[in-house]
Design a protein around this motif. Sequence first.
Motif, PDB file in Angstrom:
ATOM      1  N   MET A  86       0.822  -1.208   0.000  1.00  0.00           N
ATOM      2  CA  MET A  86       0.000   0.000   0.000  1.00  0.00           C
ATOM      3  C   MET A  86       0.858   1.261   0.000  1.00  0.00           C
ATOM      4  SD  MET A  86      -3.196  -0.686  -0.237  1.00  0.00           S
ATOM      5  CE  MET A  86      -3.853   0.909   0.245  1.00  0.00           C
ATOM      6  N   GLY A  87       1.847   1.303   0.890  1.00  0.00           N
ATOM      7  CA  GLY A  87       2.714   2.475   0.941  1.00  0.00           C
ATOM      8  C   GLY A  87       3.498   2.659  -0.339  1.00  0.00           C
ATOM      9  N   PHE A  88       3.967   1.550  -0.903  1.00  0.00           N
ATOM     10  CA  PHE A  88       4.719   1.611  -2.157  1.00  0.00           C
ATOM     11  C   PHE A  88       3.830   2.097  -3.301  1.00  0.00           C
ATOM     12  CE2 PHE A  88       5.887  -0.446  -6.158  1.00  0.00           C
ATOM     13  CZ  PHE A  88       7.198  -0.021  -6.310  1.00  0.00           C
ATOM     14  N   PHE A  89       2.644   1.544  -3.415  1.00  0.00           N
ATOM     15  CA  PHE A  89       1.744   1.903  -4.514  1.00  0.00           C
ATOM     16  C   PHE A  89       1.350   3.380  -4.440  1.00  0.00           C
ATOM     17  CE2 PHE A  89      -2.608   2.440  -6.143  1.00  0.00           C
ATOM     18  CZ  PHE A  89      -2.408   2.061  -7.457  1.00  0.00           C
ATOM     19  N   ILE A  90       0.954   3.840  -3.267  1.00  0.00           N
ATOM     20  CA  ILE A  90       0.523   5.232  -3.124  1.00  0.00           C
ATOM     21  C   ILE A  90       1.707   6.176  -3.341  1.00  0.00           C
ATOM     22  CG2 ILE A  90      -0.472   6.933  -1.554  1.00  0.00           C
ATOM     23  CD1 ILE A  90      -1.962   4.625  -0.182  1.00  0.00           C
ATOM     24  N   GLY A  91       2.836   5.861  -2.702  1.00  0.00           N
ATOM     25  CA  GLY A  91       3.992   6.745  -2.792  1.00  0.00           C
ATOM     26  C   GLY A  91       4.539   6.867  -4.202  1.00  0.00           C
ATOM     27  N   THR A  92       4.690   5.738  -4.889  1.00  0.00           N
ATOM     28  CA  THR A  92       5.246   5.787  -6.248  1.00  0.00           C
ATOM     29  C   THR A  92       4.252   6.373  -7.246  1.00  0.00           C
ATOM     30  OG1 THR A  92       4.569   3.467  -6.579  1.00  0.00           O
ATOM     31  CG2 THR A  92       6.845   3.879  -5.877  1.00  0.00           C
ATOM     32  N   SER A  93       2.966   6.142  -7.041  1.00  0.00           N
ATOM     33  CA  SER A  93       1.970   6.732  -7.946  1.00  0.00           C
ATOM     34  C   SER A  93       2.015   8.257  -7.868  1.00  0.00           C
ATOM     35  CB  SER A  93       0.568   6.227  -7.598  1.00  0.00           C
ATOM     36  OG  SER A  93       0.475   4.828  -7.776  1.00  0.00           O
ATOM     37  N   LEU A  94       2.071   8.780  -6.641  1.00  0.00           N
ATOM     38  CA  LEU A  94       2.187  10.228  -6.481  1.00  0.00           C
ATOM     39  C   LEU A  94       3.508  10.742  -7.041  1.00  0.00           C
ATOM     40  CD1 LEU A  94       0.758  10.659  -2.862  1.00  0.00           C
ATOM     41  CD2 LEU A  94      -0.342  11.311  -5.007  1.00  0.00           C
ATOM     42  N   ALA A  95       4.574   9.962  -6.852  1.00  0.00           N
ATOM     43  CA  ALA A  95       5.892  10.378  -7.338  1.00  0.00           C
ATOM     44  C   ALA A  95       5.918  10.470  -8.860  1.00  0.00           C
ATOM     45  CB  ALA A  95       6.962   9.405  -6.846  1.00  0.00           C
ATOM     46  N   TYR A 200      11.241   3.031  -8.955  1.00  0.00           N
ATOM     47  CA  TYR A 200      10.420   1.999  -8.314  1.00  0.00           C
ATOM     48  C   TYR A 200      11.280   1.060  -7.469  1.00  0.00           C
ATOM     49  CZ  TYR A 200       6.182   3.051 -11.026  1.00  0.00           C
ATOM     50  OH  TYR A 200       5.070   3.645 -11.543  1.00  0.00           O
ATOM     51  N   ARG A 201      12.394   0.630  -8.029  1.00  0.00           N
ATOM     52  CA  ARG A 201      13.254  -0.319  -7.328  1.00  0.00           C
ATOM     53  C   ARG A 201      13.859   0.295  -6.071  1.00  0.00           C
ATOM     54  NH1 ARG A 201      17.468  -2.738 -11.369  1.00  0.00           N
ATOM     55  NH2 ARG A 201      18.046  -3.796  -9.432  1.00  0.00           N
ATOM     56  N   ILE A 202      14.278   1.554  -6.172  1.00  0.00           N
ATOM     57  CA  ILE A 202      14.821   2.230  -4.993  1.00  0.00           C
ATOM     58  C   ILE A 202      13.725   2.438  -3.948  1.00  0.00           C
ATOM     59  CG2 ILE A 202      15.962   4.317  -4.164  1.00  0.00           C
ATOM     60  CD1 ILE A 202      17.204   4.615  -6.925  1.00  0.00           C
ATOM     61  N   ALA A 203      12.529   2.787  -4.416  1.00  0.00           N
ATOM     62  CA  ALA A 203      11.408   2.987  -3.492  1.00  0.00           C
ATOM     63  C   ALA A 203      11.038   1.689  -2.791  1.00  0.00           C
ATOM     64  CB  ALA A 203      10.203   3.543  -4.244  1.00  0.00           C
ATOM     65  N   LEU A 204      11.153   0.570  -3.498  1.00  0.00           N
ATOM     66  CA  LEU A 204      10.853  -0.715  -2.874  1.00  0.00           C
ATOM     67  C   LEU A 204      11.809  -0.985  -1.725  1.00  0.00           C
ATOM     68  CD1 LEU A 204       9.162  -3.302  -2.959  1.00  0.00           C
ATOM     69  CD2 LEU A 204      10.834  -4.252  -4.557  1.00  0.00           C
ATOM     70  N   TRP A 208      10.836  -1.318   2.489  1.00  0.00           N
ATOM     71  CA  TRP A 208      11.209  -2.373   3.430  1.00  0.00           C
ATOM     72  C   TRP A 208      12.042  -1.821   4.583  1.00  0.00           C
ATOM     73  CZ3 TRP A 208       9.111  -6.953   3.970  1.00  0.00           C
ATOM     74  CH2 TRP A 208       8.462  -7.546   2.887  1.00  0.00           C
ATOM     75  N   THR A 209      12.938  -0.876   4.302  1.00  0.00           N
ATOM     76  CA  THR A 209      13.754  -0.327   5.378  1.00  0.00           C
ATOM     77  C   THR A 209      12.933   0.517   6.346  1.00  0.00           C
ATOM     78  OG1 THR A 209      14.349   1.556   3.955  1.00  0.00           O
ATOM     79  CG2 THR A 209      15.872  -0.301   4.005  1.00  0.00           C
ATOM     80  N   THR A 210      11.839   1.095   5.844  1.00  0.00           N
ATOM     81  CA  THR A 210      10.982   1.909   6.700  1.00  0.00           C
ATOM     82  C   THR A 210       9.926   1.070   7.409  1.00  0.00           C
ATOM     83  OG1 THR A 210      11.245   3.631   5.008  1.00  0.00           O
ATOM     84  CG2 THR A 210       9.679   4.081   6.744  1.00  0.00           C
TER      85      THR A 210
END
Length: 272
Positions: A86-95, A200-204, A208-210
């Motif tokens: 969820m965090g990845f999808f929302i964050g990267t979509s906005l990005a 995307y890969r960096i955000a992934l 996980w780190t967050t």
Amino acid sequence: MDRTETLPRNTIMPLSGLKQRLSGRLVLGTASVATVILTYVWVTNLSDNNPALLPPISDIIGAFFINLDNGNLVSALGASLFRVVMGFFIGTSLAVLIGCLIGWYKIAEYLFDPLIEAIRPIPPLAYIPIIIIWFGIGEFSRILIITIACFMVCVVNVIAGMKNVPQVYVDAASTMGATRLQVFRTVAVPAATPFIITGYRIALGAAWTTLVASELIAAQNGLGYLLQEGRRYFLTDQVMMIIVIIGAFAFLMDRAFRKIQARLMVWSEARE
């Protein structure tokens, strides 16, 4: 002259060369992982090793099956994956949305770039206290922290991709009568795709780190919760087991993105 001699040297990779390359990559990758595992086994078998601090692999595997049998691991993994996705999808979509606008339209750059550059150096974990004050300790707060982390690292790559669109592509499309919006949609965004997927890969990785820190916000489930439980009760084998699981899932998800990138970027000269 043979017509095949005019083809670029990197147009077609011989099947034998491809197999050799993949085989060599697999051998080297397996060797590196095996070296780490064997080194760990050797260290844990030393006479002066304290199993409570550095548990042997057998204890880590045992902790895995114990948590698997009692359902804790499946439940925690499901909760953590939900938060990460969820965090990845929302964050990267906005990005992608904001980054494309900033990188292509000057007015959007003037409006949003100062804000992003001002808050980008702030670690996502620094937002935890204010998020708790504003939104409490519910699921929304944990997902929000991951969303912020994903957005900040991805938007920079998207902006860079849009600003590095070759001008010759833009000129060619404009010459054929394409409007600024059409050039943006059909030329700029596809040309920036390698940068976007890298984002995307960096955000992934950032997700996980967050994750663990986000699950410290009064979470009653999740991999971070099991880590905290292991620390509280000095279950080092459980802590090590969770670390391995997080690394394994992050690795598999990154590999999936690399496969997607390879399929989408068949026209690119970049090599995996």
